[in-house]
Design a protein around this motif. Structure first.
Motif, PDB file in Angstrom:
ATOM      1  N   VAL A   8      47.008  31.366  85.826  1.00 11.85           N
ATOM      2  CA  VAL A   8      45.780  30.815  85.263  1.00 11.85           C
ATOM      3  C   VAL A   8      44.673  30.965  86.293  1.00 11.85           C
ATOM      4  N   LEU A   9      43.632  31.687  85.919  1.00 10.44           N
ATOM      5  CA  LEU A   9      42.483  31.873  86.795  1.00 10.44           C
ATOM      6  C   LEU A   9      41.421  30.829  86.471  1.00 10.44           C
ATOM      7  N   HIS A  10      40.935  30.154  87.499  1.00  5.84           N
ATOM      8  CA  HIS A  10      39.838  29.203  87.294  1.00  5.84           C
ATOM      9  C   HIS A  10      38.661  29.600  88.155  1.00  5.84           C
ATOM     10  N   ASP A  11      37.480  29.563  87.566  1.00  8.81           N
ATOM     11  CA  ASP A  11      36.259  29.834  88.309  1.00  8.81           C
ATOM     12  C   ASP A  11      35.105  29.176  87.558  1.00  8.81           C
ATOM     13  N   LEU A  12      34.040  28.900  88.279  1.00  3.60           N
ATOM     14  CA  LEU A  12      32.850  28.336  87.639  1.00  3.60           C
ATOM     15  C   LEU A  12      32.017  29.403  86.950  1.00  3.60           C
ATOM     16  N   ASP A  13      32.242  30.671  87.311  1.00  6.52           N
ATOM     17  CA  ASP A  13      31.453  31.784  86.794  1.00  6.52           C
ATOM     18  C   ASP A  13      32.278  32.564  85.774  1.00  6.52           C
ATOM     19  N   ALA A  14      31.941  32.399  84.488  1.00  2.02           N
ATOM     20  CA  ALA A  14      32.706  33.048  83.428  1.00  2.02           C
ATOM     21  C   ALA A  14      32.614  34.576  83.506  1.00  2.02           C
ATOM     22  N   GLY A  15      31.471  35.091  83.948  1.00  2.00           N
ATOM     23  CA  GLY A  15      31.306  36.532  84.059  1.00  2.00           C
ATOM     24  C   GLY A  15      32.229  37.129  85.104  1.00  2.00           C
ATOM     25  N   ARG A  16      32.351  36.478  86.245  1.00  2.00           N
ATOM     26  CA  ARG A  16      33.258  36.952  87.289  1.00  2.00           C
ATOM     27  C   ARG A  16      34.706  36.847  86.824  1.00  2.00           C
ATOM     28  N   LEU A  17      35.021  35.770  86.117  1.00  2.00           N
ATOM     29  CA  LEU A  17      36.375  35.637  85.569  1.00  2.00           C
ATOM     30  C   LEU A  17      36.706  36.803  84.650  1.00  2.00           C
ATOM     31  N   SER A  18      35.779  37.161  83.791  1.00  2.00           N
ATOM     32  CA  SER A  18      35.994  38.261  82.861  1.00  2.00           C
ATOM     33  C   SER A  18      36.224  39.570  83.603  1.00  2.00           C
ATOM     34  N   ALA A  19      35.438  39.815  84.657  1.00  2.00           N
ATOM     35  CA  ALA A  19      35.574  41.052  85.426  1.00  2.00           C
ATOM     36  C   ALA A  19      36.934  41.147  86.101  1.00  2.00           C
ATOM     37  N   VAL A  20      37.358  40.062  86.739  1.00  4.10           N
ATOM     38  CA  VAL A  20      38.641  40.079  87.444  1.00  4.10           C
ATOM     39  C   VAL A  20      39.798  40.175  86.451  1.00  4.10           C
ATOM     40  N   THR A  21      39.676  39.515  85.318  1.00  2.39           N
ATOM     41  CA  THR A  21      40.718  39.607  84.293  1.00  2.39           C
ATOM     42  C   THR A  21      40.898  41.051  83.843  1.00  2.39           C
ATOM     43  N   ARG A  22      39.800  41.806  83.748  1.00  7.47           N
ATOM     44  CA  ARG A  22      39.896  43.221  83.394  1.00  7.47           C
ATOM     45  C   ARG A  22      40.634  44.019  84.461  1.00  7.47           C
ATOM     46  N   VAL A  23      40.356  43.732  85.729  1.00 12.58           N
ATOM     47  CA  VAL A  23      41.067  44.417  86.814  1.00 12.58           C
ATOM     48  C   VAL A  23      42.557  44.136  86.719  1.00 12.58           C
ATOM     49  N   LEU A  24      42.918  42.873  86.495  1.00 13.29           N
ATOM     50  CA  LEU A  24      44.333  42.494  86.420  1.00 13.29           C
ATOM     51  C   LEU A  24      45.019  43.145  85.232  1.00 13.29           C
ATOM     52  N   ALA A  25      44.311  43.255  84.123  1.00 14.03           N
ATOM     53  CA  ALA A  25      44.892  43.895  82.944  1.00 14.03           C
ATOM     54  C   ALA A  25      45.226  45.356  83.236  1.00 14.03           C
ATOM     55  N   GLU A  26      44.351  46.051  83.950  1.00 17.21           N
ATOM     56  CA  GLU A  26      44.632  47.440  84.312  1.00 17.21           C
ATOM     57  C   GLU A  26      45.783  47.528  85.318  1.00 17.21           C
ATOM     58  N   GLN A  27      45.858  46.566  86.228  1.00 17.01           N
ATOM     59  CA  GLN A  27      46.984  46.551  87.168  1.00 17.01           C
ATOM     60  C   GLN A  27      48.316  46.397  86.432  1.00 17.01           C
ATOM     61  N   ALA A  28      48.314  45.573  85.384  1.00  9.02           N
ATOM     62  CA  ALA A  28      49.554  45.248  84.674  1.00  9.02           C
ATOM     63  C   ALA A  28      49.964  46.307  83.663  1.00  9.02           C
ATOM     64  N   ALA A  29      49.078  47.254  83.371  1.00 10.16           N
ATOM     65  CA  ALA A  29      49.378  48.273  82.360  1.00 10.16           C
ATOM     66  C   ALA A  29      50.659  49.025  82.720  1.00 10.16           C
ATOM     67  N   GLY A  30      51.607  49.024  81.803  1.00 12.60           N
ATOM     68  CA  GLY A  30      52.862  49.730  82.016  1.00 12.60           C
ATOM     69  C   GLY A  30      53.891  48.968  82.824  1.00 12.60           C
ATOM     70  N   VAL A  31      53.557  47.768  83.293  1.00 15.13           N
ATOM     71  CA  VAL A  31      54.513  46.959  84.065  1.00 15.13           C
ATOM     72  C   VAL A  31      55.230  46.011  83.103  1.00 15.13           C
ATOM     73  N   PRO A  32      56.525  46.160  82.926  1.00 12.52           N
ATOM     74  CA  PRO A  32      57.235  45.288  81.983  1.00 12.52           C
ATOM     75  C   PRO A  32      57.254  43.838  82.459  1.00 12.52           C
ATOM     76  N   ASP A  33      57.077  42.929  81.507  1.00  9.70           N
ATOM     77  CA  ASP A  33      57.130  41.493  81.803  1.00  9.70           C
ATOM     78  C   ASP A  33      56.154  41.071  82.897  1.00  9.70           C
ATOM     79  N   ALA A  34      54.985  41.681  82.908  1.00  9.26           N
ATOM     80  CA  ALA A  34      53.964  41.274  83.878  1.00  9.26           C
ATOM     81  C   ALA A  34      53.562  39.825  83.612  1.00  9.26           C
ATOM     82  N   PRO A  35      53.263  39.066  84.659  1.00  6.56           N
ATOM     83  CA  PRO A  35      52.854  37.674  84.447  1.00  6.56           C
ATOM     84  C   PRO A  35      51.650  37.580  83.514  1.00  6.56           C
TER      85      PRO A  35
END
Length: 445
Positions: free
Chosen positions: A33-60
């Motif tokens: 669970v990512l928490h931040d006061l800045d929703a825009g930064r949260l969205s950006a980092v969530t996108r990075v993590l999604a690309e990191q997890a691509a193709g990884v089975p059972d990624a958190p």
């Protein structure tokens, strides 16, 4: 297992998630669970993590929220990497200090005190919420100034908050590497406070190899700290200091270099990361690639002014890989699975260093198991190190007192007592300058 990351929109969060993706063992983190006061930064980092997890089975699984209580509720581990005031605040810390001719670095000297004064009240609020909403959680603190913030939180969480830093890990790795030893098999005799510690020995198979390094000028001058401090000074000390001690041992040179730099470190990172978040917001842009490019530049320029002052040259490629995320993952594994290990951590003293009281947070090797981190007994510090450690710990205590009471005079005292602030009048002007630019210091009266 649920891991909550505070400061979840921060630039280095993908390092932690990348380390989690390599963990396939039972009892691993399954929800982040990512928490931040800045929703825009949260969205950006969530996108990075999604690309990191691509193709990884059972990624958190990753979720994001701006609701702190929601993020904390039911967490098993809480990783705190917040930056109160953002990078604009860090840039102001540097600017105000340099205008007075003193160091404005984010954890050392005037800048560190200013950062601590506005961070401690927020960290204490977080600690109280953790105690209420996730009383069984372990808090891993990476928020700077790490030792000071960990001590503030420990007053509410006891030993369930543990501070981490990648500096001792990197230092030990470099020393082992130059000695031809495996860092995983070496015992690093390290002691001090966060960003104020010394390696006094490196034992491999029971033999201390550090004297061999100190006796060989060519070998000693072949790695980062040898280039930064100079071989003669390291031989005089009989130890290898943490890189941050360059700000103490070569203070005039450091201040001059920062005053003449095109941008301070905080201003550079502020502008660099603003560009990164802008890039990620563009449709079709690869968030992961943008992050990797930005990170490479960030690591390569780390402490550039100090290295230029010392003529140390560029950083070695092996030193660009970070390390704090590895410490965090190793710490979580050891506690969650009772996999006993040894890590250099920020924990309560408990009599480890006789010159400090039991509640003082220090940075030393610890044995870690399901019951937390237990500091290992160390030899007394030499006199020169004892003086610095006690002086800086006294400053930290004044910062904690000022944050609790809101007393402006106590804040002035914290600045004035620091070894790198050379006048009470300068201390008064620093408090005036910082309260003028930081809304988070409005509580000082």
């Amino acid at each position: 297992m649920k891991l909550t990351i505070l400061g979840g929109g921060g630039f280095r969060v993908p390092l932690v998630y990348g380390a989690l993706l390599t963990d396939r063992a039972e009892g691993r983190v399954t929800r982040v669970v990512l928490h931040d006061l800045d929703a825009g930064r949260l969205s950006a980092v969530t996108r990075v993590l999604a690309e990191q997890a691509a193709g990884v089975p059972d990624a958190p699984e990753v979720t994001a929220t701006t609701d702190l209580d929601e993020a904390l509720r039911g967490a098993d581990f809480v990783f705190s990497a917040i930056r109160v005031g953002g990078l604009e605040g860090r840039a102001n810390d540097e600017r105000v200090a340099l205008a007075e001719g003193v160091l404005g670095q984010e954890t050392v000297g005037a800048g560190g005190i200013a950062y601590g004064l506005r961070t401690v009240p927020v960290a204490v609020d977080i600690a109280r919420r953790v105690a209420r909403l996730a009383p069984d959680a372990w808090v891993i603190n990476f928020t700077n100034p790490a030792g000071l913030v960990t001590e503030a939180m420990s007053r509410h969480l006891g030993d369930r908050v543990i501070g981490i830093c990648d500096s001792p890990v990197g230092l030990g790795r470099r020393i082992a590497r130059v000695l031809g030893a495996n860092p995983k098999e070496a015992w690093i005799d390290y002691v001090g406070l966060n960003h104020l510690g010394w390696v006094r020995g490196l034992r491999v198979a029971g033999r201390d190899e550090l004297p061999r390094l100190l006796a060989d000028p060519d070998l000693l001058g072949s790695f980062e700290e040898g280039k930064l401090f100079g071989t003669e000074w390291l031989q005089s000390l009989g130890a290898i200091p943490n890189e941050y001690l360059h700000y103490y041992y070569f203070n005039r040179e450091s201040v001059r270099a920062y005053q003449h730099a095109e941008k301070t470190r905080g201003a550079f990172l502020r502008d660099q990361q603003a560009h990164f978040y802008e890039q990620v917001a563009r449709p079709g842009a690869s968030a992961l690639q943008a992050w990797e490019r930005t990170r490479a530049e960030r690591e390569a320029t780390y402490m550039a002014e100090n290295r230029e002052t010392a003529g140390a040259g560029e950083r070695e490629a092996d030193d660009l890989s970070g390390g704090y995320e590895k410490v965090a993952i190793a710490l979580m594994r050891a506690i969650a699975r009772d996999e006993r290990t040894t890590l250099i951590l920020n924990v309560r003293n408990r009599g480890t260093l006789s010159v400090l009281d039991t509640e003082a947070v220090i940075e030393v090797p610890c044995l870690v198991d399901a019951n937390g981190a237990h500091p290992v007994a160390v030899d007394p510090l030499p006199g020169h190190a004892t003086g610095l450690v006690c002086a800086v710990k006294a400053v930290e205590r004044e910062v904690l007192a000022a944050a609790e009471s809101g007393d402006r005079a106590t804040a002035v005292k914290a600045f004035a007592l620091h070894p790198l602030v050379d006048s009470v009048n300068v201390a008064r002007r620093l408090v005036e300058g910082y309260t003028a630019v930081h809304p988070g210091l409005a509580y000082l009266r």
